[in-house]
Design a protein around this motif. Structure first.
Motif, short mmCIF file in Angstrom:
data_model
loop_
_atom_site.label_atom_id
_atom_site.label_comp_id
_atom_site.label_asym_id
_atom_site.label_seq_id
_atom_site.Cartn_x
_atom_site.Cartn_y
_atom_site.Cartn_z
N SER A 277 2.27 -4.02 12.04
CA SER A 277 3.01 -2.92 11.44
C SER A 277 2.67 -1.59 12.11
O SER A 277 3.56 -0.78 12.42
N ALA A 278 1.38 -1.37 12.36
CA ALA A 278 0.95 -0.12 13.00
C ALA A 278 1.46 -0.04 14.44
O ALA A 278 1.87 1.03 14.91
N ALA A 279 1.45 -1.17 15.15
CA ALA A 279 1.93 -1.17 16.54
C ALA A 279 3.41 -0.81 16.60
O ALA A 279 3.85 -0.10 17.50
N ARG A 280 4.20 -1.28 15.63
CA ARG A 280 5.62 -0.93 15.60
C ARG A 280 5.81 0.57 15.38
O ARG A 280 6.66 1.20 16.02
N LEU A 281 5.02 1.14 14.49
CA LEU A 281 5.14 2.58 14.23
C LEU A 281 4.78 3.40 15.46
O LEU A 281 5.46 4.37 15.80
N LEU A 282 3.70 3.02 16.14
CA LEU A 282 3.30 3.75 17.34
C LEU A 282 4.38 3.64 18.42
O LEU A 282 4.69 4.63 19.10
N ALA A 283 4.97 2.45 18.57
CA ALA A 283 6.02 2.27 19.57
C ALA A 283 7.22 3.16 19.25
O ALA A 283 7.82 3.75 20.16
N ARG A 284 7.56 3.31 17.98
CA ARG A 284 8.66 4.19 17.60
C ARG A 284 8.34 5.64 17.97
O ARG A 284 9.20 6.36 18.50
N LEU B 114 -3.80 2.26 1.00
CA LEU B 114 -3.45 1.90 2.37
C LEU B 114 -1.94 2.06 2.59
O LEU B 114 -1.51 2.59 3.61
N ASP B 115 -1.15 1.60 1.62
CA ASP B 115 0.31 1.73 1.74
C ASP B 115 0.73 3.20 1.76
O ASP B 115 1.63 3.59 2.53
N SER B 116 0.07 4.00 0.94
CA SER B 116 0.39 5.43 0.90
C SER B 116 0.06 6.10 2.24
O SER B 116 0.81 6.96 2.72
N SER B 117 -1.04 5.70 2.84
CA SER B 117 -1.43 6.26 4.14
C SER B 117 -0.41 5.89 5.21
O SER B 117 -0.05 6.71 6.06
N THR C 99 -12.13 -12.00 -8.31
CA THR C 99 -12.23 -12.07 -9.77
C THR C 99 -11.34 -10.98 -10.35
O THR C 99 -10.98 -10.02 -9.65
N PRO C 100 -10.95 -11.08 -11.61
CA PRO C 100 -10.10 -10.04 -12.22
C PRO C 100 -10.71 -8.64 -12.11
O PRO C 100 -9.98 -7.66 -11.91
N GLU C 101 -12.05 -8.56 -12.23
CA GLU C 101 -12.68 -7.25 -12.14
C GLU C 101 -12.53 -6.64 -10.76
O GLU C 101 -12.23 -5.45 -10.60
N VAL C 102 -12.73 -7.47 -9.73
CA VAL C 102 -12.61 -6.97 -8.35
C VAL C 102 -11.14 -6.68 -8.02
O VAL C 102 -10.82 -5.70 -7.34
N ALA C 103 -10.24 -7.53 -8.51
CA ALA C 103 -8.81 -7.32 -8.26
C ALA C 103 -8.35 -5.98 -8.82
O ALA C 103 -7.50 -5.30 -8.23
N ALA C 104 -8.93 -5.59 -9.97
CA ALA C 104 -8.55 -4.31 -10.57
C ALA C 104 -8.93 -3.14 -9.67
O ALA C 104 -8.29 -2.08 -9.70
N VAL C 105 -9.98 -3.31 -8.87
CA VAL C 105 -10.40 -2.27 -7.93
C VAL C 105 -9.62 -2.37 -6.62
O VAL C 105 -9.23 -1.36 -6.03
N ALA C 106 -9.38 -3.61 -6.17
CA ALA C 106 -8.73 -3.83 -4.87
C ALA C 106 -7.27 -3.38 -4.88
O ALA C 106 -6.76 -2.90 -3.87
N GLU C 107 -6.61 -3.52 -6.01
CA GLU C 107 -5.18 -3.19 -6.07
C GLU C 107 -4.91 -1.71 -5.78
O GLU C 107 -4.06 -1.40 -4.94
N PRO C 108 -5.60 -0.78 -6.42
CA PRO C 108 -5.35 0.63 -6.08
C PRO C 108 -5.77 0.98 -4.65
O PRO C 108 -5.18 1.86 -4.03
N LEU C 109 -6.77 0.26 -4.12
CA LEU C 109 -7.15 0.50 -2.73
C LEU C 109 -6.04 0.05 -1.77
O LEU C 109 -5.77 0.70 -0.76
N ALA C 110 -5.38 -1.05 -2.12
CA ALA C 110 -4.25 -1.51 -1.32
C ALA C 110 -3.11 -0.49 -1.39
O ALA C 110 -2.43 -0.24 -0.37
N ARG C 111 -2.90 0.10 -2.55
CA ARG C 111 -1.86 1.13 -2.67
C ARG C 111 -2.22 2.35 -1.84
O ARG C 111 -1.34 3.01 -1.28
N LEU D 125 -6.19 2.91 10.06
CA LEU D 125 -5.47 2.15 9.04
C LEU D 125 -5.52 0.66 9.34
O LEU D 125 -5.77 -0.16 8.44
N SER D 126 -5.29 0.28 10.60
CA SER D 126 -5.29 -1.13 10.98
C SER D 126 -6.65 -1.77 10.72
O SER D 126 -6.74 -2.88 10.18
N ALA D 127 -7.72 -1.08 11.13
CA ALA D 127 -9.07 -1.63 10.96
C ALA D 127 -9.39 -1.83 9.49
O ALA D 127 -9.90 -2.89 9.08
N LEU D 128 -9.08 -0.83 8.67
CA LEU D 128 -9.39 -0.92 7.24
C LEU D 128 -8.50 -1.95 6.56
O LEU D 128 -8.96 -2.71 5.69
#
Length: 294
Positions: A124-131, A203-206, A189-201, A173-176
């Motif tokens: 995804s990042a490579a496509r953006l850089l090429a554009r 990344l998408d926001s970045s 686990t559900p507890e970790v997923a609750a933390v990972a989900e906003p972190l994924a968002r 962004l690619s490395a992270l």
């Protein structure tokens, strides 16, 4: 498109070396490091000392007991091999390719963090850089830019800075994102997923923020394309206007005035309209460029 994007702050000669170092960079990513420079080891020193002592002792013994001639013979027999070992092991020139790769390796280590290898980007990042790079190439390769109708000075400074900033952010962004996917793929686990989900968002926001930069470049390039069309058409019309008198002579000689006069008048009107269109296109491109200012 460039395989290695370099911080514009790197001196030009070093930057050129970095851009040409993709092969060495890929080797480094696979764990390659150049062999240490040749040096005299401690064992080699002991060997030299032993040969030297024997040669000196032989010379002294021969001179004192058997005569100077025999002492010189012992020195030659023992000393010459010593010199051969010393020079062959230490004065042999380094292979030319090895020397070049060592120089590149040292430069890459020195400028670590100030260049981005496109292979380091995820898909995804490579496509953006090429554009982004295509948009920049459109602007810098245009005739309106070469003729100075755009702000060529700012283009020379701002566009490489934009390319570098986009590449730098996409590399982070690619490395992270790669690390995040590796962690998530192991199951959460559900507890970790609750933390990972906003972190994924996050990344998408970045990525969306970088996308906005790329789209601004593409809008600028689109305006430059419009200005390019108007520029080409304007010059074509000017060439035709320059030959109007020849058309007029031909029309007069052939008696085709009724057909040609309206066309000649339209030619003059089109030239004026295209002049105005060119000015508007260049103004639009310059206005679009302002959105790229930090």
């Amino acid at each position: 498109m460039a395989d290695v994007v370099v911080d514009p702050g790197v001196p030009p000669e070093d930057a050129q070396l970095l851009r040409e170092s993709r092969r060495v960079l890929i080797k480094m990513r696979l764990g390659w490091v150049p062999e240490p420079r040749r040096s005299v080891s401690s064992a080699h020193y002991r060997m030299i000392a032993a040969f030297g002592s024997a040669a000196f002792f032989g010379l002294m013994l021969g001179a004192g007991v058997l005569g100077l001639g025999f002492g010189l013979l012992l020195f030659v027999v023992l000393g010459i091999p010593l010199l051969i070992v010393l020079f062959v092991r230490n004065d042999m020139p380094e292979d030319e390719e090895d020397g070049y790769e060592r120089e590149v390796y040292e430069q890459l280590c020195w400028y670590e963090g100030r260049y981005v290898l496109t292979e380091d980007l995820d898909e995804s990042a490579a496509r953006l850089l090429a554009r982004a790079q295509r948009a920049i190439a459109t602007v810098t390769g245009s005739r309106v830019n070469a003729e100075g109708l755009l702000d060529d000075v700012r283009n020379t400074v701002m566009l490489p800075a934009q390319e570098w900033e986009i590449a730098r952010l996409l590399a982070k962004l690619s490395a992270l994102r790669t690390k995040h996917r590796e962690t998530v793929s192991q199951g959460l686990t559900p507890e970790v997923a609750a933390v990972a989900e906003p972190l994924a968002r996050a990344l998408d926001s970045s990525e969306e923020a970088v996308l906005a930069r790329v789209e601004a470049l593409e809008r600028y390039a689109a305006n430059v394309i419009d200005a390019e069309r108007a520029y080409v058409a304007h010059h074509q019309i000017e060439e035709l206007r320059g030959r109007v008198h020849q058309y007029e002579e031909l029309v007069a000689e052939t008696g085709a005035d009724g057909f040609a006069v309206p066309e000649l008048e339209r030619l003059a009107q089109d030239a004026d309209l295209l002049e105005q269109a060119l000015r508007r296109s260049v103004s639009s491109a310059q206005e679009a460029f302002r959105y790229l200012d930090p």
